[in-house]
Structures are given as C-alpha cells and as structure tokens.
Design a protein around this motif. Structure first.
Motif, PDB file in Angstrom:
ATOM      1  N   ILE A  88      -6.690  37.622  53.213  1.00  0.00           N
ATOM      2  CA  ILE A  88      -6.092  36.407  53.777  1.00  0.00           C
ATOM      3  C   ILE A  88      -5.149  36.761  54.921  1.00  0.00           C
ATOM      4  N   TYR A  89      -4.264  37.728  54.692  1.00  0.00           N
ATOM      5  CA  TYR A  89      -3.325  38.144  55.733  1.00  0.00           C
ATOM      6  C   TYR A  89      -4.079  38.639  56.970  1.00  0.00           C
ATOM      7  N   GLY A  90      -5.008  39.544  56.772  1.00  0.00           N
ATOM      8  CA  GLY A  90      -5.740  40.117  57.899  1.00  0.00           C
ATOM      9  C   GLY A  90      -6.491  39.071  58.700  1.00  0.00           C
TER      10      GLY A  90
ATOM     11  N   LEU B 173      -4.166  43.414  66.309  1.00  0.00           N
ATOM     12  CA  LEU B 173      -5.497  42.859  66.067  1.00  0.00           C
ATOM     13  C   LEU B 173      -6.337  43.866  65.265  1.00  0.00           C
ATOM     14  N   ILE B 174      -6.323  45.110  65.692  1.00  0.00           N
ATOM     15  CA  ILE B 174      -7.200  46.130  65.104  1.00  0.00           C
ATOM     16  C   ILE B 174      -6.824  46.458  63.665  1.00  0.00           C
TER      17      ILE B 174
ATOM     18  N   VAL C 144      -6.260  36.476  68.677  1.00  0.00           N
ATOM     19  CA  VAL C 144      -7.273  36.143  69.683  1.00  0.00           C
ATOM     20  C   VAL C 144      -6.672  35.289  70.810  1.00  0.00           C
ATOM     21  N   PRO C 145      -5.992  34.170  70.522  1.00  0.00           N
ATOM     22  CA  PRO C 145      -5.407  33.414  71.636  1.00  0.00           C
ATOM     23  C   PRO C 145      -4.268  34.158  72.337  1.00  0.00           C
ATOM     24  N   ILE C 146      -3.531  34.970  71.601  1.00  0.00           N
ATOM     25  CA  ILE C 146      -2.443  35.738  72.228  1.00  0.00           C
ATOM     26  C   ILE C 146      -3.013  36.727  73.236  1.00  0.00           C
ATOM     27  N   LEU C 147      -4.009  37.489  72.834  1.00  0.00           N
ATOM     28  CA  LEU C 147      -4.617  38.455  73.749  1.00  0.00           C
ATOM     29  C   LEU C 147      -5.349  37.764  74.900  1.00  0.00           C
TER      30      LEU C 147
END
Length: 168
Positions: A99-101, A136-137, A109-112
């Motif tokens: 859930i966290y991941g 993200l990774i 995704v929107p931040i990057l």
C-alpha cells in the motif's frame, strides 16, 4: 535470490530510517509553520531550493502541498512501523508495504512529470529529477519485493525460541 533480498531489505531499512528526519525536518516545512523549525533546517531547505532550482518547493502549489501533507500524516508513522518490521523481519508488513509503495509511486509520477516537463522548471530539471528519482524507485522495488511472495521474510519469521510461533 537470498542475497538480493538481503541487499534490498537493507536498502529499504536505510530508506525508511533516513526518511524520518527528512520528513520531520525538511519536507514538513511545506505544510507546518516556519516557527517550529530550527534555523539550520530552514537554511537547509532554502539551500536545496536555490542550489537545485526546486520550483515545486519554492512555489508550493496546492496539489504538491496536499501530497506533502499525506507524507507527514500517513507516511511518517509508516516509516517507524516499517523500520521495526524490517529489523524484526515481520511478515505482517507485506500488505502495508505494498500500500505504501503504490501510494508513493503514484504521487511521484506527477511530481517527476512537473519537474521534467513544466515550463516553470529550470535548466537543472534533470539533476533535480535525479534527486527525486530514488523516491520513485525504492517504493516501486518495495512493492515488487512484497508482492512476489506471501511471506517476505520466510515461514520462520516471528518464531520464538523453542519453535512456538508468535502471533503476527
């Protein structure tokens, strides 16, 4: 796969533990009044903004603030719980880890995208994206690590001496 999972688990533990002071002292400055921070923490954030030309933090759009608020309220407690689970090798962290991941990958995704493609992004957009990329990774790797097996730490995780199984 034992060596790989050991390396990944060490990476996850380091990520979780390091994220506690980062969230408390740096990221939360976006949503908590400045008077609650020591001068050096405020200076550190300003140094990051200036050095890396982080337009998201400097402009602080509402959508970004809402994601940081979630980090402070939802993710920060998780860091403590998950660090404990990784240290003690508790299988019950599997679903919360997924859930966290998934949550963090979705927010990154929107931040990057903003960092890389926004007209407001400066010439340091690639180096700034590389600073954000581990966020993200690592959560994506955590999702994969937790999703591939039902008991990420093995069947013996949570056993007491003498072979009796503890409730997880």
């Amino acid at each position: 796969m034992g060596a790989l999972t050991s390396v990944l688990d060490a990476l996850f533990l380091a990520y979780l533990i390091s994220h506690i002071p980062i969230t408390i002292l740096v990221d939360s400055q976006i949503v908590v009044p400045a008077q609650y921070y020591p001068g050096w923490a405020k200076d550190l954030l300003q140094w990051h903004i200036k050095t890396n030309e982080d337009h998201l933090i400097s402009t602080n759009p509402l959508w970004y603030s809402s994601m940081v608020f979630c980090e402070c309220v939802l993710q920060l407690p998780f860091f403590f719980i998950a660090a404990y689970a990784f240290i003690k090798r508790r299988n019950w962290i599997r679903i919360p880890g997924i859930i966290y991941g998934a949550h963090v990958v979705t927010t990154m995704v929107p931040i990057l995208t903003e960092i890389l493609f926004s007209p407001a992004a400066g010439p340091k957009r690639v180096s700034l994206a590389l600073i954000y990329l581990p966020y993200l990774i690592v959560p994506l790797l955590l999702v994969v690590r937790m999703a591939v097996v039902a008991q990420p730490f093995g069947a013996s995780s949570g056993r007491k001496k003498g072979g009796k199984r503890k409730a997880q």
